[in-house]
Write a protein that holds these residues in place. Structure first.
Motif, PDB file in Angstrom:
ATOM      1  N   GLU A  75      10.322 -39.071  24.016  1.00 12.17           N
ATOM      2  CA  GLU A  75       9.078 -38.940  24.779  1.00 12.17           C
ATOM      3  C   GLU A  75       9.141 -39.757  26.061  1.00 12.17           C
ATOM      4  O   GLU A  75       9.739 -40.831  26.094  1.00 12.17           O
ATOM      5  CB  GLU A  75       7.879 -39.449  23.964  1.00 12.17           C
ATOM      6  CG  GLU A  75       7.442 -38.572  22.838  1.00 12.17           C
ATOM      7  CD  GLU A  75       6.257 -39.168  22.075  1.00 12.17           C
ATOM      8  OE1 GLU A  75       5.809 -40.296  22.384  1.00 12.17           O
ATOM      9  OE2 GLU A  75       5.791 -38.495  21.142  1.00 12.17           O
ATOM     10  N   ASP A  76       8.478 -39.242  27.071  1.00 10.67           N
ATOM     11  CA  ASP A  76       8.372 -39.978  28.339  1.00 10.67           C
ATOM     12  C   ASP A  76       7.073 -40.771  28.308  1.00 10.67           C
ATOM     13  O   ASP A  76       6.119 -40.461  29.019  1.00 10.67           O
ATOM     14  CB  ASP A  76       8.414 -38.989  29.517  1.00 10.67           C
ATOM     15  CG  ASP A  76       8.446 -39.695  30.860  1.00 10.67           C
ATOM     16  OD1 ASP A  76       8.889 -40.859  30.907  1.00 10.67           O
ATOM     17  OD2 ASP A  76       8.008 -39.079  31.851  1.00 10.67           O
ATOM     18  N   ASN A  77       7.043 -41.773  27.447  1.00  8.79           N
ATOM     19  CA  ASN A  77       5.866 -42.628  27.271  1.00  8.79           C
ATOM     20  C   ASN A  77       6.305 -44.079  27.273  1.00  8.79           C
ATOM     21  O   ASN A  77       7.449 -44.388  26.935  1.00  8.79           O
ATOM     22  CB  ASN A  77       5.182 -42.341  25.927  1.00  8.79           C
ATOM     23  CG  ASN A  77       4.309 -41.116  25.962  1.00  8.79           C
ATOM     24  OD1 ASN A  77       3.606 -40.874  26.931  1.00  8.79           O
ATOM     25  ND2 ASN A  77       4.363 -40.321  24.899  1.00  8.79           N
ATOM     26  N   ILE A  81       3.008 -46.777  23.232  1.00  2.74           N
ATOM     27  CA  ILE A  81       2.511 -45.458  22.819  1.00  2.74           C
ATOM     28  C   ILE A  81       3.550 -44.768  21.943  1.00  2.74           C
ATOM     29  O   ILE A  81       3.234 -44.176  20.904  1.00  2.74           O
ATOM     30  CB  ILE A  81       2.141 -44.601  24.048  1.00  2.74           C
ATOM     31  CG1 ILE A  81       0.939 -45.227  24.748  1.00  2.74           C
ATOM     32  CG2 ILE A  81       1.872 -43.157  23.655  1.00  2.74           C
ATOM     33  CD1 ILE A  81       0.596 -44.626  26.082  1.00  2.74           C
ATOM     34  N   LYS A  82       4.801 -44.858  22.338  1.00  5.50           N
ATOM     35  CA  LYS A  82       5.890 -44.253  21.577  1.00  5.50           C
ATOM     36  C   LYS A  82       5.964 -44.864  20.173  1.00  5.50           C
ATOM     37  O   LYS A  82       6.133 -44.151  19.179  1.00  5.50           O
ATOM     38  CB  LYS A  82       7.200 -44.460  22.328  1.00  5.50           C
ATOM     39  CG  LYS A  82       8.319 -43.573  21.889  1.00  5.50           C
ATOM     40  CD  LYS A  82       9.609 -43.854  22.643  1.00  5.50           C
ATOM     41  CE  LYS A  82       9.562 -43.339  24.051  1.00  5.50           C
ATOM     42  NZ  LYS A  82      10.904 -43.394  24.697  1.00  5.50           N
ATOM     43  N   HIS A  85       3.190 -43.523  17.979  1.00  8.50           N
ATOM     44  CA  HIS A  85       3.503 -42.161  17.512  1.00  8.50           C
ATOM     45  C   HIS A  85       4.551 -42.185  16.400  1.00  8.50           C
ATOM     46  O   HIS A  85       4.425 -41.466  15.404  1.00  8.50           O
ATOM     47  CB  HIS A  85       4.005 -41.294  18.670  1.00  8.50           C
ATOM     48  CG  HIS A  85       2.955 -40.987  19.674  1.00  8.50           C
ATOM     49  ND1 HIS A  85       3.254 -40.478  20.917  1.00  8.50           N
ATOM     50  CD2 HIS A  85       1.607 -41.113  19.655  1.00  8.50           C
ATOM     51  CE1 HIS A  85       2.146 -40.302  21.602  1.00  8.50           C
ATOM     52  NE2 HIS A  85       1.133 -40.693  20.858  1.00  8.50           N
TER      53      HIS A  85
END
Length: 193
Positions: A75-77, A81-82, A85
């Motif tokens: 993910e591009d986070n 945040i990653k 998740h």
């Protein structure tokens, strides 16, 4: 018996089918051989008995169960945040499996009580995924820890309670998962940010 071209994948697929059909307590290697229309001995050329075969099936099932976590890693986070998740996915993957694939989940539980080798490998893979995100967070200045490996291990075991089937029906489960994950992320955050 008919000649069947065997390989490990065909045997694993048949074993999963047998476990789903008969359940982990009644399924046996003879059932797998019958399904494939081969002799017992043919299976022993690939696996050293039922334990070896059941371990391989469970290992493949766990890999599939956590395949989504590889997408989360890409993910591009930002790392916080990653990590949220990833931990949420870890907690929910086994609960979903217990509902959607109860026989394979029961097989996993049975294996967890008898053979820890496959389970320990899966745990280490989970810890490695968490560590990867923590290291990303350190480089982003979001997380602060001197030992990303130990922090990852702590985070993994702190959320491990949510893979226990006793928590699956808790009406506050989602809220509890989010609270624990948020607390862990706050504990990792750089105090200067």
């Amino acid at each position: 018996m008919d000649k069947v071209s065997l390989d490990k994948e065909i045997i694993l697929n048949a074993t999963e089918e047998v476990i789903r059909r008969f359940g982990p307590d009644k399924a046996n290697i003879t059932d797998v051989a019958k399904l494939l229309k081969v002799s017992h001995a043919a299976l022993y050329r690939y696996y050293n008995g039922k334990t070896d075969l059941w371990n391989a099936v469970t290992e493949r099932w766990l890999t599939s169960l956590h395949a989504h976590s590889n997408d989360i890693l890409k993910e591009d986070n930002p790392a916080d945040i990653k990590l949220f998740h990833l931990l949420e996915d870890f907690a929910e993957a086994k609960r979903r499996s217990s509902v959607n694939d109860p026989e394979m989940f029961a097989n996993y539980i049975k294996l967890a009580h008898s053979s820890m080798e496959v389970i320990e490998k899966s745990i280490e893979e989970g810890i490695d995924r968490i560590k990867e995100i923590i290291v990303q967070g350190i480089s982003e200045g979001i997380f602060f820890t001197e030992s990303p490996g130990q922090a990852a291990r702590t985070v993994y075991f702190a959320t491990g309670v949510f893979i226990n089937p006793n928590t699956f029906e808790d009406p506050n489960r989602k809220q509890n998962i989010e609270s624990v994950i948020n607390l862990l992320i706050r504990g990792l955050k750089n105090p200067n940010k």
